[in-house]
Design an enzyme around this catalytic site. Structure first.
Site, PDB file in Angstrom:
ATOM      1  CD  GLU A 195      -2.649   1.149   2.647  1.00  0.00           C
ATOM      2  OE1 GLU A 195      -3.613   1.939   2.720  1.00  0.00           O
ATOM      3  OE2 GLU A 195      -2.371   0.327   3.542  1.00  0.00           O
ATOM      4  CE  LYS A 245      -8.348   1.834   2.721  1.00  0.00           C
ATOM      5  NZ  LYS A 245      -7.357   2.000   3.813  1.00  0.00           N
ATOM      6  CB  CYS A 301      -5.266  -1.205   3.836  1.00  0.00           C
ATOM      7  SG  CYS A 301      -4.906  -1.108   5.606  1.00  0.00           S
TER       8      CYS A 301
END
Length: 340
Positions: free
Chosen positions: A46, A131, A165
């Site tokens: 990430e 994200k 994540c």
């Protein structure tokens, strides 16, 4: 139809913290090494470019303005020279690349996203994901993404999906990829997640990441690449310059994340890296995805589509829609006479 057996690599690597150019050089070096060792896919953690904003967890926002400016300065455009260099490396070494990066935009000098790209062996961007929801203190850094990147890419080594994540905590996001015939699931994580859990102990991201990645591999019956970053001394030195004893204690005592590989039952296979930097490797026989689906196929017979109806909006969100007039009716500004 027989599915392929593939060798994959994951870079358990530290970013050159808040230095986008150096991060690109380091990524290209790992790409070359993974390809030389026979990997057909290499994954980065990430926000590898330019590093994960750990500082947002350590101090109140009023102390993080300079850090945010540095983060924005070192974030990159998806069509900019940094991603172009990664694409060129993928093409040069004939390897598929998954890369986490902090993405900037021409629409705003201060808007950035936590993003991921999947690049094929010819350097083509197969998927560009932002994200969906920045997690906890990330909301002070990154903007929310959209559903455009909830796509599984069909490649010569199988169908590949990726989430960033905390998205791996979202069962609907995970299901949206499983429902597209995913074979390999990439979950990208930071090297460290400074916080506390009830009782005052630091949050155990090592266990939490393993639980979430394992759940997806087991439920979707897919191979998993759990790829975390690495904390090096240069990153720690930058963060500890504040001299804040509480922040230093949290940094020193927060668990370090691990990079692992999972089979379709959720069991670990291949290499595991936690306390050393480098490339981890595993071999996936994608035919092993088939038999476990005889037990539960959540996107096949082990579901009730008459009861559950999931709609995924994959439109790319834009800050504005401009409806221009016919270009032919516009004045030709270049033809205007020069001023005296």
């Amino acid at each position: 139809m027989a599915l392929p057996t593939v060798k994959v690599a994951a870079a358990h690597a530290a970013s050159v913290y808040m230095n986008k150019a150096a991060c690109v050089d380091k990524a290209c070096s790992f790409i070359a090494e993974a390809a030389a060792n026979g990997a057909e896919l290499v994954v980065f953690p990430e926000s590898f470019i330019p590093g994960f904003p750990v500082w947002a967890a350590l101090w109140a926002p009023i102390y993080n303005h300079d850090w945010f400016r540095l983060m924005v300065e070192n974030s990159v455009m998806v069509d900019g020279p940094e991603i172009t260099a990664i694409r060129s490396a993928a093409r040069r070494h004939k390897i598929i690349v998954s890369l986490g990066f902090s993405e900037s935009t021409r629409a705003s000098v201060g808007c950035i996203w936590n993003s991921n790209v999947l690049i094929d062996e010819e350097g083509k961007v197969l998927n560009h994901h932002r994200k969906l929801v920045p997690t906890f203190y990330e909301k002070m850094v990154w903007a929310p993404g959209d559903g455009h990147g909830l796509q599984v890419s069909n490649t010569r080594i199988g169908n590949i999906g990726a989430l960033i994540c905390g998205e791996n905590t979202n069962p609907l996001a995970r299901y949206s990829l499983a429902a597209q015939g995913e074979h390999i699931h990439i979950s990208a994580w930071p090297a460290i997640w400074p916080t506390r859990k009830p009782g005052g102990q630091n949050f155990d991201n090592l266990a939490a990441n393993r639980i979430r990645a394992g759940a997806h591999s087991f439920e979707a019956k897919v191979f998993g690449i759990l790829n975390a970053g690495f904390v090096d001394n240069s990153m720690l030195d930058l963060l500890k310059k504040s001299g804040d004893p509480v922040a230093i204690d949290v940094l020193d005592n927060s668990p370090r994340a691990a990079t692992q590989f999972l089979d379709p039952t959720g069991a670990t296979i291949g290499d595991t890296l936690q306390n050393e930097e480098g490339l981890a490797y595993a071999t996936f026989n994608l035919n092993d995805c088939i038999e476990p689906k005889q037990f539960h196929d959540i996107t096949g017979y082990y579901n009730r589509f008459d009861v559950f109806d999931l709609i995924i909006d994959r439109r790319r969100i834009s800050p504005a829609t401009f409806k221009d007039t016919d270009p032919a009716s516009r004045p030709n500004l270049e033809a205007l006479p020069a001023l005296d």
